[in-house]
Design a protein around this motif. Sequence first.
Motif, short mmCIF file in Angstrom:
data_model
loop_
_atom_site.label_atom_id
_atom_site.label_comp_id
_atom_site.label_asym_id
_atom_site.label_seq_id
_atom_site.Cartn_x
_atom_site.Cartn_y
_atom_site.Cartn_z
N ILE A 241 0.86 -1.18 0.00
CA ILE A 241 0.00 0.00 0.00
C ILE A 241 0.90 1.23 0.00
O ILE A 241 1.84 1.32 0.77
CB ILE A 241 -0.87 0.04 1.28
N ALA A 242 0.57 2.20 -0.86
CA ALA A 242 1.30 3.48 -0.92
C ALA A 242 2.78 3.30 -1.25
O ALA A 242 3.59 4.16 -0.94
CB ALA A 242 1.14 4.25 0.39
N GLN A 243 3.14 2.18 -1.83
CA GLN A 243 4.54 1.96 -2.22
C GLN A 243 4.70 2.27 -3.70
O GLN A 243 3.88 1.87 -4.51
CB GLN A 243 4.96 0.50 -1.98
N LEU A 244 5.77 3.00 -4.02
CA LEU A 244 6.00 3.36 -5.42
C LEU A 244 6.72 2.27 -6.18
O LEU A 244 6.66 2.17 -7.40
CB LEU A 244 6.81 4.66 -5.50
N ARG A 245 7.47 1.44 -5.45
CA ARG A 245 8.23 0.39 -6.14
C ARG A 245 8.19 -0.91 -5.33
O ARG A 245 7.78 -0.91 -4.17
CB ARG A 245 9.66 0.84 -6.37
N ARG A 246 8.63 -1.97 -5.96
CA ARG A 246 8.69 -3.26 -5.26
C ARG A 246 9.73 -3.18 -4.14
O ARG A 246 10.72 -2.46 -4.28
CB ARG A 246 9.10 -4.36 -6.24
N PRO A 247 9.54 -3.99 -3.08
CA PRO A 247 10.50 -3.92 -1.97
C PRO A 247 11.93 -4.28 -2.37
O PRO A 247 12.89 -3.65 -1.93
CB PRO A 247 9.96 -4.95 -0.97
N PHE A 248 12.10 -5.32 -3.22
CA PHE A 248 13.45 -5.77 -3.56
C PHE A 248 13.76 -5.48 -5.03
O PHE A 248 12.99 -5.85 -5.92
CB PHE A 248 13.60 -7.30 -3.33
N SER A 249 14.91 -4.87 -5.27
CA SER A 249 15.35 -4.65 -6.65
C SER A 249 15.89 -5.98 -7.22
O SER A 249 16.10 -6.93 -6.47
CB SER A 249 16.46 -3.59 -6.68
N LYS A 250 16.17 -5.99 -8.52
CA LYS A 250 16.64 -7.23 -9.16
C LYS A 250 17.95 -7.74 -8.58
O LYS A 250 18.25 -8.93 -8.61
CB LYS A 250 16.81 -7.00 -10.67
N THR A 251 18.77 -6.82 -8.06
CA THR A 251 20.09 -7.23 -7.54
C THR A 251 20.09 -7.43 -6.02
O THR A 251 21.11 -7.75 -5.43
CB THR A 251 21.15 -6.16 -7.88
N ASP A 252 18.94 -7.24 -5.39
CA ASP A 252 18.84 -7.37 -3.93
C ASP A 252 18.96 -8.84 -3.53
O ASP A 252 18.20 -9.68 -4.01
CB ASP A 252 17.48 -6.82 -3.47
N PRO A 253 19.92 -9.19 -2.65
CA PRO A 253 20.07 -10.60 -2.26
C PRO A 253 18.81 -11.17 -1.59
O PRO A 253 18.57 -12.37 -1.63
CB PRO A 253 21.25 -10.60 -1.28
N ARG A 254 17.98 -10.29 -1.03
CA ARG A 254 16.76 -10.76 -0.36
C ARG A 254 15.74 -11.31 -1.35
O ARG A 254 14.83 -12.05 -0.97
CB ARG A 254 16.13 -9.64 0.48
N LEU A 255 15.89 -10.93 -2.62
CA LEU A 255 14.95 -11.40 -3.64
C LEU A 255 14.96 -12.94 -3.74
O LEU A 255 13.95 -13.56 -4.04
CB LEU A 255 15.30 -10.77 -5.00
N GLN A 256 16.12 -13.54 -3.44
CA GLN A 256 16.23 -15.01 -3.51
C GLN A 256 15.34 -15.69 -2.46
O GLN A 256 15.00 -16.86 -2.59
CB GLN A 256 17.67 -15.45 -3.24
N VAL A 257 15.00 -14.94 -1.41
CA VAL A 257 14.19 -15.51 -0.32
C VAL A 257 12.70 -15.39 -0.62
O VAL A 257 11.88 -16.14 -0.10
CB VAL A 257 14.53 -14.78 1.01
N ALA A 258 12.34 -14.44 -1.51
CA ALA A 258 10.92 -14.17 -1.77
C ALA A 258 10.22 -15.40 -2.35
O ALA A 258 10.81 -16.16 -3.10
CB ALA A 258 10.80 -13.00 -2.75
N LEU A 259 8.95 -15.56 -2.00
CA LEU A 259 8.14 -16.62 -2.62
C LEU A 259 8.01 -16.30 -4.10
O LEU A 259 8.02 -15.13 -4.49
CB LEU A 259 6.75 -16.66 -1.98
#
Length: 376
Positions: A241-259
């Motif tokens: 809500i009210a977020q302009l972009r996704r939480p993790f960018s393509k290079t963010d290591p946390r993206l590997q954890v996302a469902l």
Amino acid sequence: MEEFESGARGRVTIYSVQGCPHCVRAKATLGPLGVPVCDVDLGMHSELRAKVRELTGRSTVPQIFFNGVHVGGSDELQKLAPEELQRLVNLVKDEPLPVDAPPLPQKTQSEDTAGENDGASELSLILRELILKLFSEHLSADGKSVDYKGMSASPAFDRYCELAIQLQRVELLSLSREEKLAFFINIYNALVIHGYLRLGAPTNMWQRYRFFNYVSYLIGGEVFTLQDIENGVLRGNRKGIAQLRRPFSKTDPRLQVALPDAEPLIHFALNCGAKGCPPIKTYSPQDIDSQLRTAAEAFLENDDACTVDSGKGEVRLSQIFKWYKADFGGTDEKLLNWVLEHMGDSPKKNSLQGVLSAGKTKVSFLPYDWTSNSSH
């Protein structure tokens, strides 16, 4: 330890987990007793967990045995009268181990290669036990309100805070989808409470925005805010809500954890500390999907989540369905079908079925109760 082994015929067995302060305390007490102490790390030997639970009736650590005598945890050990403790020490020195002595791990090659990381699912289990204890003592029966003041004074909360620090050592990439769901839902709900206790409840929209983007844990070497957990991990990296972009960018290591994709059922398990939220419960990886379905059914049964007006052909839903409409299909029609599919058999479900069959259903959204769920 070696010097006593020739003299002592038995042993003390302690089942522990790395980084657990109660285990550290228990081992510090056992060390000077002059008997061999065998420490079994259940984080590395999870295959023994079920057996220990069977022997003790408990799933918490530590669990301590003098030969075959189960003493209990750290608190029980500290409370033993000196003469009783001496009797147990003598038992270990004089008596051989019984045939049904508490089991030790089978030595395997993998022990040499076991990593330094605590298993996330093991730590999750211990944190869940602690959270359950806190909830049983400080949560209303319906799971809707929390006694924050009582909880902040609880020793179990201090222990929870100590264990939360261990989250930084957790290996997240090894988690299965089910483990990830249970782990992050439990951590989210506990982190909201932790944030409330440290910072107080947010009282307006701006404070809420800051709270969810600021309150965080260090997990597996990366910072995860509440917003990162909900929208990054559990919603498959979708904008909140009210977020302009996704939480993790393509290079963010946390993206590997996302469902890989959003799991809509999480919305009936996450509690953001407001009265309009679903009740707080804890979740386990085993059959997590059916636990979440049950939570959704229970939520939809409440009139502050869903009402059906057959006369007007109108369905009124919680704001949750408006905010996260994309997770439920994106259109009113898909949203209503999702709701119908996830309702338990009830008169309300029959009414909804009738309204949908008649066509031209009007969808509106109920006001959301942002009042803090504090019981005082």
